[in-house]
Design a protein around this motif. Sequence first.
Motif, PDB file in Angstrom:
ATOM      1  N   THR A   1       6.231  23.855 -37.749  1.00 16.85           N
ATOM      2  CA  THR A   1       4.832  24.070 -38.127  1.00 16.85           C
ATOM      3  C   THR A   1       4.382  25.409 -37.559  1.00 16.85           C
ATOM      4  OG1 THR A   1       3.935  23.083 -36.109  1.00 16.85           O
ATOM      5  CG2 THR A   1       4.449  21.581 -37.943  1.00 16.85           C
ATOM      6  N   PRO A   2       3.275  25.957 -38.049  1.00 19.36           N
ATOM      7  CA  PRO A   2       2.768  27.203 -37.477  1.00 19.36           C
ATOM      8  C   PRO A   2       2.443  27.069 -35.985  1.00 19.36           C
ATOM      9  CG  PRO A   2       1.747  26.812 -39.597  1.00 19.36           C
ATOM     10  CD  PRO A   2       2.536  25.580 -39.261  1.00 19.36           C
ATOM     11  N   GLU A   3       2.149  25.836 -35.530  1.00 19.70           N
ATOM     12  CA  GLU A   3       1.844  25.646 -34.109  1.00 19.70           C
ATOM     13  C   GLU A   3       3.106  25.717 -33.253  1.00 19.70           C
ATOM     14  OE1 GLU A   3       0.694  23.378 -36.502  1.00 19.70           O
ATOM     15  OE2 GLU A   3      -1.216  24.454 -36.610  1.00 19.70           O
ATOM     16  N   THR A   4       4.216  25.268 -33.785  1.00 24.70           N
ATOM     17  CA  THR A   4       5.495  25.304 -33.065  1.00 24.70           C
ATOM     18  C   THR A   4       6.556  25.706 -34.078  1.00 24.70           C
ATOM     19  OG1 THR A   4       4.767  23.537 -31.621  1.00 24.70           O
ATOM     20  CG2 THR A   4       7.121  24.003 -31.656  1.00 24.70           C
ATOM     21  N   GLU A   5       7.031  26.913 -33.967  1.00 22.02           N
ATOM     22  CA  GLU A   5       7.936  27.435 -34.987  1.00 22.02           C
ATOM     23  C   GLU A   5       9.135  28.115 -34.334  1.00 22.02           C
ATOM     24  OE1 GLU A   5       7.098  29.424 -39.189  1.00 22.02           O
ATOM     25  OE2 GLU A   5       6.399  30.681 -37.539  1.00 22.02           O
ATOM     26  N   GLU A   6      10.295  27.917 -34.938  1.00 20.38           N
ATOM     27  CA  GLU A   6      11.513  28.630 -34.541  1.00 20.38           C
ATOM     28  C   GLU A   6      12.080  29.275 -35.793  1.00 20.38           C
ATOM     29  OE1 GLU A   6      14.404  26.984 -31.419  1.00 20.38           O
ATOM     30  OE2 GLU A   6      13.513  25.186 -32.330  1.00 20.38           O
ATOM     31  N   VAL A   7      12.291  30.581 -35.746  1.00 24.48           N
ATOM     32  CA  VAL A   7      12.854  31.287 -36.902  1.00 24.48           C
ATOM     33  C   VAL A   7      13.947  32.238 -36.434  1.00 24.48           C
ATOM     34  CG1 VAL A   7      10.745  31.116 -38.282  1.00 24.48           C
ATOM     35  CG2 VAL A   7      11.113  33.116 -36.855  1.00 24.48           C
ATOM     36  N   ILE A   8      14.859  32.495 -37.336  1.00 28.52           N
ATOM     37  CA  ILE A   8      15.938  33.461 -37.084  1.00 28.52           C
ATOM     38  C   ILE A   8      16.023  34.375 -38.293  1.00 28.52           C
ATOM     39  CG2 ILE A   8      18.448  33.738 -36.906  1.00 28.52           C
ATOM     40  CD1 ILE A   8      18.430  31.168 -35.189  1.00 28.52           C
ATOM     41  N   VAL A   9      16.130  35.652 -38.028  1.00 32.08           N
ATOM     42  CA  VAL A   9      16.362  36.649 -39.070  1.00 32.08           C
ATOM     43  C   VAL A   9      17.698  37.303 -38.738  1.00 32.08           C
ATOM     44  CG1 VAL A   9      15.561  38.778 -40.145  1.00 32.08           C
ATOM     45  CG2 VAL A   9      13.903  37.052 -39.429  1.00 32.08           C
ATOM     46  N   ALA A  10      18.604  37.341 -39.712  1.00 30.67           N
ATOM     47  CA  ALA A  10      19.934  37.911 -39.476  1.00 30.67           C
ATOM     48  C   ALA A  10      20.284  38.873 -40.597  1.00 30.67           C
ATOM     49  CB  ALA A  10      20.974  36.803 -39.388  1.00 30.67           C
ATOM     50  N   ARG A  11      20.804  40.021 -40.200  1.00 28.47           N
ATOM     51  CA  ARG A  11      21.246  41.022 -41.170  1.00 28.47           C
ATOM     52  C   ARG A  11      22.297  41.891 -40.488  1.00 28.47           C
ATOM     53  NH1 ARG A  11      17.438  45.618 -44.049  1.00 28.47           N
ATOM     54  NH2 ARG A  11      19.136  47.048 -44.510  1.00 28.47           N
ATOM     55  N   GLU A  12      23.380  42.175 -41.232  1.00 26.22           N
ATOM     56  CA  GLU A  12      24.481  42.990 -40.714  1.00 26.22           C
ATOM     57  C   GLU A  12      24.941  42.417 -39.381  1.00 26.22           C
ATOM     58  OE1 GLU A  12      22.992  47.005 -40.737  1.00 26.22           O
ATOM     59  OE2 GLU A  12      22.653  46.979 -42.890  1.00 26.22           O
ATOM     60  N   ASP A  13      24.825  43.185 -38.303  1.00 23.43           N
ATOM     61  CA  ASP A  13      25.306  42.722 -36.995  1.00 23.43           C
ATOM     62  C   ASP A  13      24.150  42.392 -36.050  1.00 23.43           C
ATOM     63  OD1 ASP A  13      24.431  45.326 -36.719  1.00 23.43           O
ATOM     64  OD2 ASP A  13      26.100  45.976 -35.466  1.00 23.43           O
ATOM     65  N   VAL A  14      22.968  42.126 -36.609  1.00 28.91           N
ATOM     66  CA  VAL A  14      21.777  41.865 -35.787  1.00 28.91           C
ATOM     67  C   VAL A  14      21.298  40.426 -36.011  1.00 28.91           C
ATOM     68  CG1 VAL A  14      19.394  42.564 -35.311  1.00 28.91           C
ATOM     69  CG2 VAL A  14      21.110  44.295 -35.877  1.00 28.91           C
ATOM     70  N   TRP A  15      20.940  39.769 -34.922  1.00 25.68           N
ATOM     71  CA  TRP A  15      20.464  38.384 -34.928  1.00 25.68           C
ATOM     72  C   TRP A  15      19.152  38.372 -34.153  1.00 25.68           C
ATOM     73  CZ3 TRP A  15      22.964  33.962 -36.853  1.00 25.68           C
ATOM     74  CH2 TRP A  15      22.497  32.728 -36.398  1.00 25.68           C
ATOM     75  N   ILE A  16      18.071  37.988 -34.817  1.00 26.73           N
ATOM     76  CA  ILE A  16      16.743  37.992 -34.190  1.00 26.73           C
ATOM     77  C   ILE A  16      16.227  36.559 -34.145  1.00 26.73           C
ATOM     78  CG2 ILE A  16      14.386  38.881 -34.322  1.00 26.73           C
ATOM     79  CD1 ILE A  16      15.652  41.118 -36.200  1.00 26.73           C
ATOM     80  N   TYR A  17      15.980  36.083 -32.950  1.00 26.83           N
ATOM     81  CA  TYR A  17      15.440  34.733 -32.764  1.00 26.83           C
ATOM     82  C   TYR A  17      14.003  34.864 -32.284  1.00 26.83           C
ATOM     83  CZ  TYR A  17      14.406  30.256 -30.607  1.00 26.83           C
ATOM     84  OH  TYR A  17      13.802  29.079 -30.253  1.00 26.83           O
ATOM     85  N   LEU A  18      13.093  34.089 -32.885  1.00 31.26           N
ATOM     86  CA  LEU A  18      11.709  34.089 -32.440  1.00 31.26           C
ATOM     87  C   LEU A  18      11.198  32.651 -32.448  1.00 31.26           C
ATOM     88  CD1 LEU A  18       8.902  36.391 -32.626  1.00 31.26           C
ATOM     89  CD2 LEU A  18       8.464  34.332 -33.951  1.00 31.26           C
ATOM     90  N   SER A  19      10.614  32.243 -31.330  1.00 24.17           N
ATOM     91  CA  SER A  19       9.919  30.951 -31.309  1.00 24.17           C
ATOM     92  C   SER A  19       8.502  31.217 -30.845  1.00 24.17           C
ATOM     93  CB  SER A  19      10.623  29.946 -30.395  1.00 24.17           C
ATOM     94  OG  SER A  19      10.570  30.352 -29.053  1.00 24.17           O
ATOM     95  N   SER A  20       7.591  30.446 -31.416  1.00 27.69           N
ATOM     96  CA  SER A  20       6.190  30.601 -31.043  1.00 27.69           C
ATOM     97  C   SER A  20       5.568  29.221 -30.901  1.00 27.69           C
ATOM     98  CB  SER A  20       5.438  31.429 -32.080  1.00 27.69           C
ATOM     99  OG  SER A  20       5.541  30.838 -33.361  1.00 27.69           O
ATOM    100  N   VAL A  21       4.686  29.111 -29.932  1.00 25.60           N
ATOM    101  CA  VAL A  21       3.957  27.869 -29.691  1.00 25.60           C
ATOM    102  C   VAL A  21       2.478  28.216 -29.692  1.00 25.60           C
ATOM    103  CG1 VAL A  21       3.556  25.959 -28.089  1.00 25.60           C
ATOM    104  CG2 VAL A  21       5.866  26.927 -28.329  1.00 25.60           C
ATOM    105  N   ASN A  22       1.752  27.552 -30.562  1.00 26.94           N
ATOM    106  CA  ASN A  22       0.309  27.768 -30.695  1.00 26.94           C
ATOM    107  C   ASN A  22      -0.057  29.233 -30.911  1.00 26.94           C
ATOM    108  OD1 ASN A  22      -0.392  25.021 -30.442  1.00 26.94           O
ATOM    109  ND2 ASN A  22      -0.169  25.163 -28.230  1.00 26.94           N
ATOM    110  N   ARG A  23       0.761  29.933 -31.670  1.00 30.54           N
ATOM    111  CA  ARG A  23       0.503  31.334 -31.986  1.00 30.54           C
ATOM    112  C   ARG A  23       1.236  31.660 -33.278  1.00 30.54           C
ATOM    113  NH1 ARG A  23      -1.959  35.216 -28.651  1.00 30.54           N
ATOM    114  NH2 ARG A  23      -2.678  33.238 -27.772  1.00 30.54           N
ATOM    115  N   ASN A  24       0.546  32.232 -34.242  1.00 34.40           N
ATOM    116  CA  ASN A  24       1.196  32.651 -35.477  1.00 34.40           C
ATOM    117  C   ASN A  24       1.800  34.037 -35.233  1.00 34.40           C
ATOM    118  OD1 ASN A  24       1.971  33.578 -37.981  1.00 34.40           O
ATOM    119  ND2 ASN A  24       0.220  32.688 -39.045  1.00 34.40           N
ATOM    120  N   ALA A  25       3.140  34.097 -35.230  1.00 32.19           N
ATOM    121  CA  ALA A  25       3.831  35.358 -34.931  1.00 32.19           C
ATOM    122  C   ALA A  25       4.555  35.922 -36.146  1.00 32.19           C
ATOM    123  CB  ALA A  25       4.813  35.139 -33.788  1.00 32.19           C
TER     124      ALA A  25
END
Length: 195
Positions: free
Chosen positions: A157-181
């Motif tokens: 949910t927007p209140e608790t979110e875990e996302v990963i963006v991956a491209r080529e040799d890069v891995w980006i992990y972002l988690s947010s709690v009570n914040r839309n990031a």
Amino acid sequence: MNGRLRLTLLATMCAGAFLLGGCAAEGGGTTPTAAAPASATPTPDPEPTAEPDPPASSAVLPTDCGTLASDATRAETVGDMTLQSDGADFVRPAPDGAALALGCDWIVGEASGVLLLISTADDAAVTAGLDALTADGWECQPAEDFGAQFCQVAGGTPETEEVIVAREDVWIYLSSVNRNARAFLSEIVADIFPA
């Protein structure tokens, strides 16, 4: 002189004369042309074609949590938060052999926070990592706005979110709690992979 001896003598003389420039056949005919001398230097074999180097990553990795995204978006997302650590102690999904390039852990109070981990790994490991996410129940799809794979935990949910963006040799992990990031993440990815 008998015929056989005469033929043998003529053949021997012809062979010697042929090596020196040719011999006319008995009874006229044409003079054979001597073969052109072989080249003194051998023709070198063609150089083997070198395999092209794999394309270098187009990523521009950030080095400072305080300069991520635009000033306005960073202020809106984490401006009221305190940067607590470099995130190195957090264990989150990552490809085999991943090396943390930048980690940022912001919190405010006891209920809001944003964790960003930017790692690099071999392209094949990133691809395998994406496959593992899908097997673990993450939902992944191409992100049209930044040409990468975008994955999120199913049911987030927007209140608790875990996302990963991956491209080529890069891995980006972002988690947010009570914040839309989301806008913050989008700008970070756009800066990492400039057009």
